[in-house]
Design a protein around this motif. Sequence first.
Motif, PDB file in Angstrom:
ATOM      1  N   GLU A   1       0.828  -1.206   0.000  1.00 14.72           N
ATOM      2  CA  GLU A   1       0.000   0.000   0.000  1.00 14.72           C
ATOM      3  C   GLU A   1       0.865   1.259   0.000  1.00 14.72           C
ATOM      4  N   VAL A   2       1.965   1.213   0.752  1.00 13.71           N
ATOM      5  CA  VAL A   2       2.825   2.398   0.874  1.00 13.71           C
ATOM      6  C   VAL A   2       3.554   2.685  -0.439  1.00 13.71           C
ATOM      7  N   ILE A   3       3.990   1.643  -1.148  1.00 14.81           N
ATOM      8  CA  ILE A   3       4.804   1.861  -2.344  1.00 14.81           C
ATOM      9  C   ILE A   3       3.976   2.143  -3.590  1.00 14.81           C
ATOM     10  N   ALA A   4       2.659   2.132  -3.469  1.00 15.69           N
ATOM     11  CA  ALA A   4       1.824   2.470  -4.626  1.00 15.69           C
ATOM     12  C   ALA A   4       2.127   3.903  -5.059  1.00 15.69           C
ATOM     13  N   PRO A   5       2.140   4.157  -6.361  1.00 16.55           N
ATOM     14  CA  PRO A   5       2.454   5.521  -6.827  1.00 16.55           C
ATOM     15  C   PRO A   5       1.440   6.523  -6.316  1.00 16.55           C
ATOM     16  N   PRO A   6       1.799   7.800  -6.272  1.00 17.96           N
ATOM     17  CA  PRO A   6       0.871   8.828  -5.771  1.00 17.96           C
ATOM     18  C   PRO A   6      -0.422   8.847  -6.593  1.00 17.96           C
ATOM     19  N   THR A   7      -1.516   9.179  -5.914  1.00 12.16           N
ATOM     20  CA  THR A   7      -2.808   9.247  -6.609  1.00 12.16           C
ATOM     21  C   THR A   7      -2.872  10.495  -7.483  1.00 12.16           C
TER      22      THR A   7
ATOM     23  N   TYR B   1      -7.527   5.171  -3.474  1.00 11.09           N
ATOM     24  CA  TYR B   1      -7.351   5.336  -2.024  1.00 11.09           C
ATOM     25  C   TYR B   1      -7.482   3.994  -1.304  1.00 11.09           C
ATOM     26  N   ILE B   2      -8.470   3.198  -1.697  1.00 14.65           N
ATOM     27  CA  ILE B   2      -8.636   1.878  -1.070  1.00 14.65           C
ATOM     28  C   ILE B   2      -7.410   1.025  -1.329  1.00 14.65           C
ATOM     29  N   ARG B   3      -6.899   1.080  -2.560  1.00 13.91           N
ATOM     30  CA  ARG B   3      -5.697   0.303  -2.918  1.00 13.91           C
ATOM     31  C   ARG B   3      -4.516   0.688  -2.038  1.00 13.91           C
ATOM     32  N   ARG B   4      -4.461   1.926  -1.580  1.00 20.18           N
ATOM     33  CA  ARG B   4      -3.347   2.409  -0.756  1.00 20.18           C
ATOM     34  C   ARG B   4      -3.649   2.314   0.735  1.00 20.18           C
ATOM     35  N   GLY B   5      -4.752   1.651   1.077  1.00 19.76           N
ATOM     36  CA  GLY B   5      -5.111   1.498   2.479  1.00 19.76           C
ATOM     37  C   GLY B   5      -5.603   2.771   3.120  1.00 19.76           C
ATOM     38  N   GLN B   6      -6.002   3.756   2.308  1.00 15.73           N
ATOM     39  CA  GLN B   6      -6.406   5.070   2.813  1.00 15.73           C
ATOM     40  C   GLN B   6      -7.933   5.183   2.762  1.00 15.73           C
ATOM     41  N   VAL B   7      -8.598   4.422   3.598  1.00 16.30           N
ATOM     42  CA  VAL B   7     -10.056   4.390   3.584  1.00 16.30           C
ATOM     43  C   VAL B   7     -10.637   5.745   3.969  1.00 16.30           C
ATOM     44  N   GLN B   8     -10.037   6.406   4.918  1.00  5.89           N
ATOM     45  CA  GLN B   8     -10.551   7.712   5.331  1.00  5.89           C
ATOM     46  C   GLN B   8     -10.482   8.711   4.182  1.00  5.89           C
ATOM     47  N   ASN B   9      -9.390   8.688   3.408  1.00  3.40           N
ATOM     48  CA  ASN B   9      -9.290   9.569   2.242  1.00  3.40           C
ATOM     49  C   ASN B   9     -10.366   9.245   1.218  1.00  3.40           C
TER      50      ASN B   9
ATOM     51  N   TYR C   1     -15.639  -2.411  -3.887  1.00  2.00           N
ATOM     52  CA  TYR C   1     -16.327  -3.285  -2.935  1.00  2.00           C
ATOM     53  C   TYR C   1     -15.701  -4.671  -2.902  1.00  2.00           C
ATOM     54  N   GLY C   2     -15.100  -5.090  -4.027  1.00  2.00           N
ATOM     55  CA  GLY C   2     -14.371  -6.359  -4.025  1.00  2.00           C
ATOM     56  C   GLY C   2     -13.166  -6.301  -3.108  1.00  2.00           C
ATOM     57  N   ALA C   3     -12.453  -5.168  -3.136  1.00  2.00           N
ATOM     58  CA  ALA C   3     -11.297  -5.013  -2.254  1.00  2.00           C
ATOM     59  C   ALA C   3     -11.721  -4.960  -0.803  1.00  2.00           C
ATOM     60  N   LEU C   4     -12.817  -4.286  -0.518  1.00  2.00           N
ATOM     61  CA  LEU C   4     -13.272  -4.150   0.865  1.00  2.00           C
ATOM     62  C   LEU C   4     -13.688  -5.486   1.474  1.00  2.00           C
ATOM     63  N   CYS C   5     -14.200  -6.400   0.652  1.00  2.02           N
ATOM     64  CA  CYS C   5     -14.636  -7.684   1.199  1.00  2.02           C
ATOM     65  C   CYS C   5     -13.628  -8.798   1.005  1.00  2.02           C
TER      66      CYS C   5
ATOM     67  N   ALA D   1      -0.215  -8.237  -6.596  1.00  2.00           N
ATOM     68  CA  ALA D   1       0.209  -8.816  -5.320  1.00  2.00           C
ATOM     69  C   ALA D   1      -0.682  -8.313  -4.184  1.00  2.00           C
ATOM     70  N   TRP D   2      -1.008  -7.023  -4.218  1.00  5.35           N
ATOM     71  CA  TRP D   2      -1.831  -6.452  -3.142  1.00  5.35           C
ATOM     72  C   TRP D   2      -3.218  -7.082  -3.103  1.00  5.35           C
ATOM     73  N   VAL D   3      -3.835  -7.262  -4.250  1.00  3.91           N
ATOM     74  CA  VAL D   3      -5.180  -7.852  -4.297  1.00  3.91           C
ATOM     75  C   VAL D   3      -5.182  -9.211  -3.621  1.00  3.91           C
ATOM     76  N   ARG D   4      -4.175 -10.006  -3.897  1.00  2.00           N
ATOM     77  CA  ARG D   4      -4.115 -11.346  -3.336  1.00  2.00           C
ATOM     78  C   ARG D   4      -3.779 -11.309  -1.838  1.00  2.00           C
ATOM     79  N   TYR D   5      -2.868 -10.420  -1.460  1.00  5.54           N
ATOM     80  CA  TYR D   5      -2.561 -10.287  -0.029  1.00  5.54           C
ATOM     81  C   TYR D   5      -3.766  -9.757   0.739  1.00  5.54           C
ATOM     82  N   ASN D   6      -4.481  -8.836   0.139  1.00  2.13           N
ATOM     83  CA  ASN D   6      -5.683  -8.305   0.772  1.00  2.13           C
ATOM     84  C   ASN D   6      -6.695  -9.420   1.015  1.00  2.13           C
ATOM     85  N   ALA D   7      -6.862 -10.267   0.017  1.00  3.67           N
ATOM     86  CA  ALA D   7      -7.797 -11.385   0.160  1.00  3.67           C
ATOM     87  C   ALA D   7      -7.328 -12.372   1.217  1.00  3.67           C
TER      88      ALA D   7
END
Length: 800
Positions: A183-189, A252-260, A330-334, A351-357
């Motif tokens: 999540e941290v190394i994802a490029p800037p939005t 934002y969800i991809r970067r773990g920034q749900v509040q954003n 919503y797929g990422a959230l669940c 990699a993130w999608v699979r780790y998230n799951a």
Amino acid sequence: MSFTGISSLPNQGFGSLAIPSFTSPAFNRQPNKVDNDVDMGSQQSERFQEHSDSGVEYQKFARLLEALQRQSKGEGADTQLDIARILPEFDTLCSTRAQQFERRKNAGVGFQVSSTEEEHKLWESESHTWLLLETLFNAFERQKPFVDKGPEALEWSDLDLVEHLHSTDSNFKHHSAVKSWLEVIAPPTNTRIGTKRISPSTKPAGAFFSQPATTTTQSNYQDPDATTRDGVKLDEYNQRVEHDLLQAVWEYIRRGQVQNAKDACEKAGEPWRAESISGGDLYSVSTAFTDPQYDREEGPIGNKTRGLWKGTCYALAKETTANQYERAIYGALCGDIPSVLPVCSSWEDHAWVRYNALVESMVEGRLSQFNRDGPSKALPIPTTTVSSAKDIFDSIENSDDQKLRNDSKDMFKTIQTSIILGQTDQMLTNMAREARSACKAGAPLRPHMLRFMAHFVLLLRSKKSNVPKADGDYFIKSYVDLLISKQLYDIAPLYASFLPRQLQIETCSSYLKTIEGSKKERLGYIRKYGLDLHSILTATVDGLLEKSSSASEDEDIKTGVMQSISAPITAREAAQIKSLEWLTFETPQYLECLFRSNHLIRQYLVNGRLNAAYALYTSLPLAIAESGPMGAMPASLRREHTYYGDLFTARRVLEKWRSELETKPSKEDTRMTAWKWDVEMKELVSAASTELESLLRSKWLFDCILPGDNDRAHELRKLRQIYLSEITLNLHEVYFQSRDVIPANLEKSVEMANLIAAERGEETPLHKELQDNGRLQELLAQIRLSSLELISLGRSPFAY
């Protein structure tokens, strides 16, 4: 899994290493100075083309490493590095360089874009790798201890259960850390958030929606679910606004920034959407226990019906008519995978999608053990076949997407994968093997990768990780060799200090052979870092002497032909003499220096190179032959050195006498000139004859010949034959040629027959030395001339 044990996970093959990805034919390219000003003009930009091969970057890494090593020793610790301090520094250094290259790449003026892009990718990938290590280290070494909340797990909240899982399950902790890193190394939005437009109209439906051609029902409401439920469409402008918003929320969800993501929805005037993505927080009640380490809000927090919310998200993710970004959100959230893959564009995304799951699956598994809000039959939550990190990277490497498969073979991706899977030992072995083969083929490991690998090995060893010794040493030594080739002499010893003792000696001695400069400057390069200075310097001198001895000699040296002591020496001799300076820096080195200087002087003298022998003798410290503490200097070596000094003193006076003899005044010169010359000549004759005769009457080199030292003994005997014969003839020459200035010297030149015939105790008689050297008849012929001269003067040669 801790950073300490990143070599302990199950085996996975390293895969094929594509040599072009980490080798460079421009390995020996000379570095240019890097300008750190990111706003440089076109002229400065040309100086920047050399990029990561710059000595500046090597220096920066070395200074960080040196500072931490010095601090560690100052604190009384061993040479273990402080990982917590050095990893963030490495990451910052690399990310800063990556940002500089990105700015230059975007500027596009005065730069080779492809080269700049490559350098940007290298620095960014390296930064990500250091950050991965830092993330894993912090996850296992710097976590807050879990606070026991009582003996009954059934009394714990959902959040308590998951925190306990994180504290006790190393796999969950490891997977969570890797997910956070991705999540941290994802490029800037690059978000563009607007609000939907409602135009004044007599028909509300026409204001917000455009009616599908297949629908006859009049849509007279502004319902956010209408697009999905009734198939109506937003107008073109609002479609773009919604697409941009959904893409921003996904990023934002991809970067773990749900509040954003929630803030973006609020900003777009869609608070309902913000609420729809807010149900993922784990439920907890702060009054269940109190502890100062926790700072939870008062009262209940999180979602008590989280399972129901996840089921709803999963249903939305499976809605095929919805926007792909909405499905991905919503797929990422669940924790679903298929609904998210269509919007994934990079190796990191996949990699993130699979780790998230995987993480979501483990959370649900933990909660289901205690029957906490499990999935309902009406709204199931996704299940995943991903059960380990190995499953994740296997699926990526075997993807149908050719680009994704190629990306997984990138060198830094391979290294990152090996770190995550705990297979760094296999990776190092394979990479070292590939690097050795590539080097033999003329394509060695590119400097950027070699620098990274050397530091990577050092950090792994510092944490006691499993590092194959030979392979680890290979990368460090190769890096030291690179630094030497770039003449970075001030930092090469730092890295050499991490090598085993024998490799330290070999590496540093080969490096010191290339250094020019003053004695003080050269010593400064190696005095620190705790190196075995004595052994290194000794090996350096031996290597230099061996190299210079095997070099071709331009000048033909004939045995028995004595060079003037003041004649110029050859370049080879000068190099040999200079090499011995390495053993004159400190008194404890004097023994090794004297041993080698005596040996070299013997070689010179055997070949008649009095000039080279004298130049070497005078280059040594005056105290070189002192015995030192506890009489460490063997008497035989000291005497040999002193005897050479006696020889050079006698030879200097002899050559000065010869030079003065050639200036004998002629009949045309004044009486005063003749008188001055006569006085000077008498003094020189007296000095020369005294020195030569004193040397002949001494035990010159005789008491240096020791039993058992056959080669040296043979050389010393040979020198006695050569130089005692030469000195004897020199003494006769002085006496005979000075007979006009000092008439008594003619008789002395005849008396020399007694000197050479006299017995000398244990020593070999002089006549025997001359005979063995083939010069006895030459001396006898000179004595005969002296005798004839006496006879011509009416005096008997037998009276003396």
